[in-house]
Design a protein around this motif. Structure first.
Motif, PDB file in Angstrom:
ATOM      1  N   PHE A 163      -1.023  33.720  24.606  1.00 32.54           N
ATOM      2  CA  PHE A 163      -0.727  33.255  23.252  1.00 32.54           C
ATOM      3  C   PHE A 163       0.780  33.134  23.092  1.00 32.54           C
ATOM      4  N   TYR A 164       1.177  32.571  21.941  1.00 33.43           N
ATOM      5  CA  TYR A 164       2.581  32.557  21.526  1.00 33.43           C
ATOM      6  C   TYR A 164       2.568  32.771  20.021  1.00 33.43           C
ATOM      7  N   LYS A 165       3.034  33.941  19.594  1.00 32.88           N
ATOM      8  CA  LYS A 165       2.957  34.288  18.180  1.00 32.88           C
ATOM      9  C   LYS A 165       3.835  33.376  17.321  1.00 32.88           C
ATOM     10  N   ARG A 166       3.600  33.434  16.027  1.00 28.85           N
ATOM     11  CA  ARG A 166       4.275  32.534  15.103  1.00 28.85           C
ATOM     12  C   ARG A 166       5.792  32.644  15.222  1.00 28.85           C
ATOM     13  N   HIS A 167       6.440  31.472  15.241  1.00 26.41           N
ATOM     14  CA  HIS A 167       7.888  31.419  15.450  1.00 26.41           C
ATOM     15  C   HIS A 167       8.410  30.066  14.994  1.00 26.41           C
ATOM     16  N   LEU A 168       9.717  29.938  14.926  1.00 26.97           N
ATOM     17  CA  LEU A 168      10.403  28.671  14.735  1.00 26.97           C
ATOM     18  C   LEU A 168      11.095  28.285  16.035  1.00 26.97           C
ATOM     19  N   ASP A 169      11.129  26.991  16.338  1.00 25.24           N
ATOM     20  CA  ASP A 169      11.843  26.542  17.530  1.00 25.24           C
ATOM     21  C   ASP A 169      13.348  26.525  17.323  1.00 25.24           C
ATOM     22  N   ALA A 170      13.780  26.505  16.076  1.00 27.93           N
ATOM     23  CA  ALA A 170      15.209  26.516  15.759  1.00 27.93           C
ATOM     24  C   ALA A 170      15.390  27.093  14.371  1.00 27.93           C
ATOM     25  N   PHE A 171      16.435  27.899  14.184  1.00 25.98           N
ATOM     26  CA  PHE A 171      16.751  28.441  12.875  1.00 25.98           C
ATOM     27  C   PHE A 171      17.767  27.538  12.198  1.00 25.98           C
ATOM     28  N   ARG A 172      17.543  27.271  10.935  1.00 27.19           N
ATOM     29  CA  ARG A 172      18.338  26.300  10.207  1.00 27.19           C
ATOM     30  C   ARG A 172      19.831  26.617  10.321  1.00 27.19           C
ATOM     31  N   GLN A 188      21.616  27.166  12.871  1.00 33.04           N
ATOM     32  CA  GLN A 188      22.041  28.085  13.928  1.00 33.04           C
ATOM     33  C   GLN A 188      21.674  27.595  15.332  1.00 33.04           C
ATOM     34  N   ALA A 189      21.053  26.442  15.428  1.00 34.63           N
ATOM     35  CA  ALA A 189      20.634  25.948  16.737  1.00 34.63           C
ATOM     36  C   ALA A 189      20.721  24.428  16.738  1.00 34.63           C
ATOM     37  N   ASN A 190      20.613  23.835  17.933  1.00 32.11           N
ATOM     38  CA  ASN A 190      20.747  22.393  17.983  1.00 32.11           C
ATOM     39  C   ASN A 190      19.442  21.669  18.282  1.00 32.11           C
ATOM     40  N   ARG A 191      18.330  22.365  18.303  1.00 31.30           N
ATOM     41  CA  ARG A 191      17.044  21.683  18.430  1.00 31.30           C
ATOM     42  C   ARG A 191      16.709  21.008  17.096  1.00 31.30           C
ATOM     43  N   ARG A 192      16.463  19.713  17.149  1.00 31.14           N
ATOM     44  CA  ARG A 192      16.161  18.979  15.928  1.00 31.14           C
ATOM     45  C   ARG A 192      14.683  18.622  15.831  1.00 31.14           C
ATOM     46  N   LEU A 193      14.090  18.246  16.970  1.00 34.28           N
ATOM     47  CA  LEU A 193      12.718  17.755  16.958  1.00 34.28           C
ATOM     48  C   LEU A 193      11.955  18.330  18.141  1.00 34.28           C
ATOM     49  N   SER A 194      10.783  18.904  17.868  1.00 34.04           N
ATOM     50  CA  SER A 194       9.933  19.483  18.907  1.00 34.04           C
ATOM     51  C   SER A 194       8.805  18.513  19.259  1.00 34.04           C
ATOM     52  N   VAL A 195       8.447  18.501  20.528  1.00 31.53           N
ATOM     53  CA  VAL A 195       7.399  17.612  21.024  1.00 31.53           C
ATOM     54  C   VAL A 195       6.446  18.428  21.894  1.00 31.53           C
ATOM     55  N   VAL A 196       5.143  18.265  21.663  1.00 25.61           N
ATOM     56  CA  VAL A 196       4.133  18.917  22.492  1.00 25.61           C
ATOM     57  C   VAL A 196       3.142  17.855  22.950  1.00 25.61           C
ATOM     58  N   ALA A 197       2.867  17.836  24.252  1.00 32.69           N
ATOM     59  CA  ALA A 197       1.855  16.943  24.812  1.00 32.69           C
ATOM     60  C   ALA A 197       0.808  17.792  25.518  1.00 32.69           C
ATOM     61  N   TYR A 198      -0.453  17.471  25.305  1.00 31.10           N
ATOM     62  CA  TYR A 198      -1.530  18.287  25.868  1.00 31.10           C
ATOM     63  C   TYR A 198      -2.126  17.639  27.102  1.00 31.10           C
ATOM     64  N   LEU A 199      -2.469  18.493  28.091  1.00 32.09           N
ATOM     65  CA  LEU A 199      -2.884  18.036  29.415  1.00 32.09           C
ATOM     66  C   LEU A 199      -4.232  18.618  29.818  1.00 32.09           C
ATOM     67  N   ASN A 200      -5.112  18.858  28.854  1.00 36.18           N
ATOM     68  CA  ASN A 200      -6.358  19.581  29.123  1.00 36.18           C
ATOM     69  C   ASN A 200      -7.566  18.661  29.148  1.00 36.18           C
ATOM     70  N   GLU A 201      -8.363  18.794  30.182  1.00 40.88           N
ATOM     71  CA  GLU A 201      -9.574  18.010  30.321  1.00 40.88           C
ATOM     72  C   GLU A 201     -10.759  18.732  29.679  1.00 40.88           C
ATOM     73  N   VAL A 253       4.563  16.040  17.230  1.00 36.23           N
ATOM     74  CA  VAL A 253       6.017  15.979  17.048  1.00 36.23           C
ATOM     75  C   VAL A 253       6.323  16.566  15.675  1.00 36.23           C
ATOM     76  N   PHE A 254       7.300  17.484  15.594  1.00 36.95           N
ATOM     77  CA  PHE A 254       7.622  18.073  14.295  1.00 36.95           C
ATOM     78  C   PHE A 254       9.078  18.516  14.254  1.00 36.95           C
ATOM     79  N   LEU A 255       9.597  18.644  13.039  1.00 38.82           N
ATOM     80  CA  LEU A 255      10.981  19.073  12.839  1.00 38.82           C
ATOM     81  C   LEU A 255      11.120  20.539  13.236  1.00 38.82           C
TER      82      LEU A 255
END
Length: 224
Positions: A128-137, A139-152, A186-188
């Motif tokens: 698992f990966y518990k609840r989190h933010l990819d970037a803190f307002r 304080q970081a330079n990540r602007r946009l997160s992208v996830v692609a799924y590879l499961n059959e 895709v999300f902010l």
């Protein structure tokens, strides 16, 4: 404009402009986008094969934190990752798609996206990966997160959903997304708390981030 270079024609997107228009419209309206069956099936299946058959030891336990403070913490996340460097036609096709997406989202939404990085992620059964933010307002330079799924052949009973939470009411789930092969999210990065729920079987994905350039005289950004 950055032109996608797909070495294998079967990895090309049928209507890339329509896909990017949808993502841009969703981001403008809601701050996140979920597009089922976004990636060409031959592409995501080739990427799945790469991560699922990676030699033992190539995937490393993921860490949390930033820069020199990064540490493994199995109470927060239990996935294993492998950075994507363009070592195969499938990886290069994925990176070409990300490059085109970067250019077009900058043109449509003026996001200032500067660079992109991504890695394979393997969640073993129960991980698992518990609840989190990819970037803190601010304080970081990540602007946009992208996830692609590879499961059959993924079903709701297999678990492993990505849960996106309301930025204003973080106990409220805005979306619960099944990790079905070819789906794209895709999300902010600064806006949406999220978590990965445990699954009953191996779960494979790509996680990536578009960054803005926050280099200064004392530090080159973005770092790995």
């Amino acid at each position: 404009m950055c032109e996608a270079d797909f070495s294998d024609p079967s990895y090309s997107f049928v209507d890339l402009d329509v896909l990017i228009d949808r993502i841009a419209g969703d981001l403008r309206a809601h701050g996140f986008s979920h597009v089922p069956a976004a990636l060409p099936e031959p592409l995501w299946q080739a990427l799945h094969a790469e991560v699922a058959t990676a030699p033992a030891g190539q995937l490393k336990a993921a860490s949390v934190g930033r820069f020199n403070a990064r540490v493994a913490n199995s109470e927060v996340r239990r996935d294993a990752i492998l950075w994507i460097e363009g070592a195969s036609d499938a990886q290069r096709a994925w990176m070409a798609f990300a490059s085109r997406l970067q250019v077009e989202l900058n043109r449509r939404l003026l996001l200032g996206l500067f660079s992109f990085e991504s890695h394979f992620a393997h969640y073993a059964p129960g991980a698992f990966y518990k609840r989190h933010l990819d970037a803190f307002r601010g304080q970081a330079n990540r602007r946009l997160s992208v996830v692609a799924y590879l499961n059959e052949a993924w079903s709701p009973e297999d678990g492993g959903r990505l849960v996106l939470y309301d930025p204003e009411h973080d106990e409220t789930a805005l979306a619960e997304i099944q990790p079905e092969g070819g789906s794209l999210v895709v999300f902010l990065s600064e806006e949406f708390p999220h978590e990965v729920l445990s699954a009953s079987k191996d779960r494979f994905s790509i996680a990536g981030w578009f960054r803005v350039n926050s280099s200064n005289s004392g530090r080159v950004d973005p770092p790995r």
